[in-house]
Design an enzyme around this catalytic site. Structure first.
Site, PDB file in Angstrom:
ATOM      1  N   PRO A   1      -2.246  -8.243   1.858  1.00  9.94           N
ATOM      2  CA  PRO A   1      -1.932  -9.028   1.155  1.00  9.94           C
ATOM      3  C   PRO A   1      -0.607  -8.483   2.168  1.00  9.94           C
ATOM      4  CG  PRO A   1      -1.755  -7.527  -0.641  1.00  9.94           C
ATOM      5  CD  PRO A   1      -2.687  -6.837   0.717  1.00  9.94           C
ATOM      6  N   ASN A   2      -0.029 -10.197   2.005  1.00 12.88           N
ATOM      7  CA  ASN A   2       1.513 -10.284   2.907  1.00 12.88           C
ATOM      8  C   ASN A   2       0.953 -10.649   4.287  1.00 12.88           C
ATOM      9  OD1 ASN A   2       3.228 -10.443   0.250  1.00 12.88           O
ATOM     10  ND2 ASN A   2       2.614  -8.084   0.192  1.00 12.88           N
TER      11      ASN A   2
ATOM     12  N   ARG B   1       8.400 -12.200   7.748  1.00 13.17           N
ATOM     13  CA  ARG B   1       8.508 -10.909   7.041  1.00 13.17           C
ATOM     14  C   ARG B   1       9.314  -9.477   7.749  1.00 13.17           C
ATOM     15  NH1 ARG B   1       4.257  -7.176   4.945  1.00 13.17           N
ATOM     16  NH2 ARG B   1       5.563  -5.845   3.085  1.00 13.17           N
TER      17      ARG B   1
ATOM     18  N   TYR C   1       8.514  -5.343  11.230  1.00  4.22           N
ATOM     19  CA  TYR C   1       6.844  -5.642  11.663  1.00  4.22           C
ATOM     20  C   TYR C   1       7.517  -6.553  12.851  1.00  4.22           C
ATOM     21  CZ  TYR C   1       6.161  -4.353   7.380  1.00  4.22           C
ATOM     22  OH  TYR C   1       6.254  -3.277   6.003  1.00  4.22           O
TER      23      TYR C   1
ATOM     24  N   ASN D   1      -6.585  -3.644   8.065  1.00  7.81           N
ATOM     25  CA  ASN D   1      -5.087  -3.287   7.818  1.00  7.81           C
ATOM     26  C   ASN D   1      -5.478  -3.933   6.513  1.00  7.81           C
ATOM     27  OD1 ASN D   1      -2.619  -3.246   6.966  1.00  7.81           O
ATOM     28  ND2 ASN D   1      -2.112  -4.040   9.151  1.00  7.81           N
TER      29      ASN D   1
ATOM     30  N   ALA E   1      -0.538  -2.761   1.747  1.00  9.03           N
ATOM     31  CA  ALA E   1      -0.326  -2.373   0.333  1.00  9.03           C
ATOM     32  C   ALA E   1      -1.855  -1.393  -0.735  1.00  9.03           C
ATOM     33  CB  ALA E   1       0.485  -3.393  -0.677  1.00  9.03           C
TER      34      ALA E   1
ATOM     35  N   GLU F   1      -9.328   2.131  10.697  1.00 11.93           N
ATOM     36  CA  GLU F   1      -7.603   1.837   9.807  1.00 11.93           C
ATOM     37  C   GLU F   1      -6.907   1.783  11.020  1.00 11.93           C
ATOM     38  OE1 GLU F   1      -4.217   3.343   6.591  1.00 11.93           O
ATOM     39  OE2 GLU F   1      -6.097   4.289   6.662  1.00 11.93           O
TER      40      GLU F   1
ATOM     41  N   HIS G   1      -2.168   0.168  11.311  1.00 12.18           N
ATOM     42  CA  HIS G   1      -1.085  -0.794  10.932  1.00 12.18           C
ATOM     43  C   HIS G   1      -0.153  -0.405  11.763  1.00 12.18           C
ATOM     44  CE1 HIS G   1      -1.891   0.579   6.365  1.00 12.18           C
ATOM     45  NE2 HIS G   1      -2.683   2.364   7.154  1.00 12.18           N
TER      46      HIS G   1
ATOM     47  N   ARG H   1       7.393   6.495   6.545  1.00 11.54           N
ATOM     48  CA  ARG H   1       8.113   5.480   6.009  1.00 11.54           C
ATOM     49  C   ARG H   1       8.040   6.352   4.473  1.00 11.54           C
ATOM     50  NH1 ARG H   1       6.353  -0.059   6.399  1.00 11.54           N
ATOM     51  NH2 ARG H   1       7.283  -0.821   4.508  1.00 11.54           N
TER      52      ARG H   1
END
Length: 158
Positions: free
Chosen positions: A13-14, A21, A26, A77, A80, A101, A103, A110
């Site tokens: 998502p996103n 964003r 990012y 990825n 969330a 994975e 990111h 974070r």
């Protein structure tokens, strides 16, 4: 001519909003930029890319189910969903191919809630904080794993 092996790249998502964003976190690369780079890297290594993004958990799970027996590897990825989705974890457990994975940011630097990953529990590797280049690292790693496995199979059949 034989078909080239496929690496699945799944985005949560996103991530469709990349480039606009929170560019301070990012960056300004779009998801289309990342896809183009993944395709170029994979092509150089003799692989195809199946690149997908969804804001819906079930659609990502459906993609895992669809590709779990055909993909040579998965770049995930989950955004969330990384930190929340037991269902996505359970789908990824059914994948025999290696999973990496990815990111864009260093999730460990974070918020505390980002430090837990349900994807990492099934991943061969985790790449975090390398920006869009992390995807290329993941594709290269999966290609190397697939080629090593192919070589191992050929040698054991002799």
């Amino acid at each position: 001519m034989t078909a080239r092996p496929t690496i699945a790249v799944l985005n949560g998502p996103n991530l469709n909003l990349l480039g606009t964003r929170e560019p301070h976190l990012y960056g300004t690369a779009t998801l289309a930029d990342i896809e183009k780079s993944c395709r170029r890297t994979a092509d150089d290594l003799g692989f195809e890319i199946d690149f997908r993004q969804s804001n819906h958990e079930g659609a990502l799970i459906d993609a895992v189910h669809e590709l779990r027996e055909s993909a040579a590897g998965f770049v995930v990825n989950a955004a969330a969903y990384t930190h929340t989705s037991v269902a996505l974890h359970d789908a990824l457990v059914t994948v025999a191919a290696p999973i990496v994975e990815v990111h864009l940011t260093n999730v460990h630097a974070r918020e505390e809630f980002r430090h837990r990953s349900f994807v990492a529990l099934v991943a061969k590797a985790v790449i975090a904080g390398c920006g869009p280049g992390g995807y290329d690292f993941a594709v290269r790693h999966l290609a190397a794993l697939a080629l090593a496995l192919d070589t191992e199979k050929k040698e054991s059949s002799r």
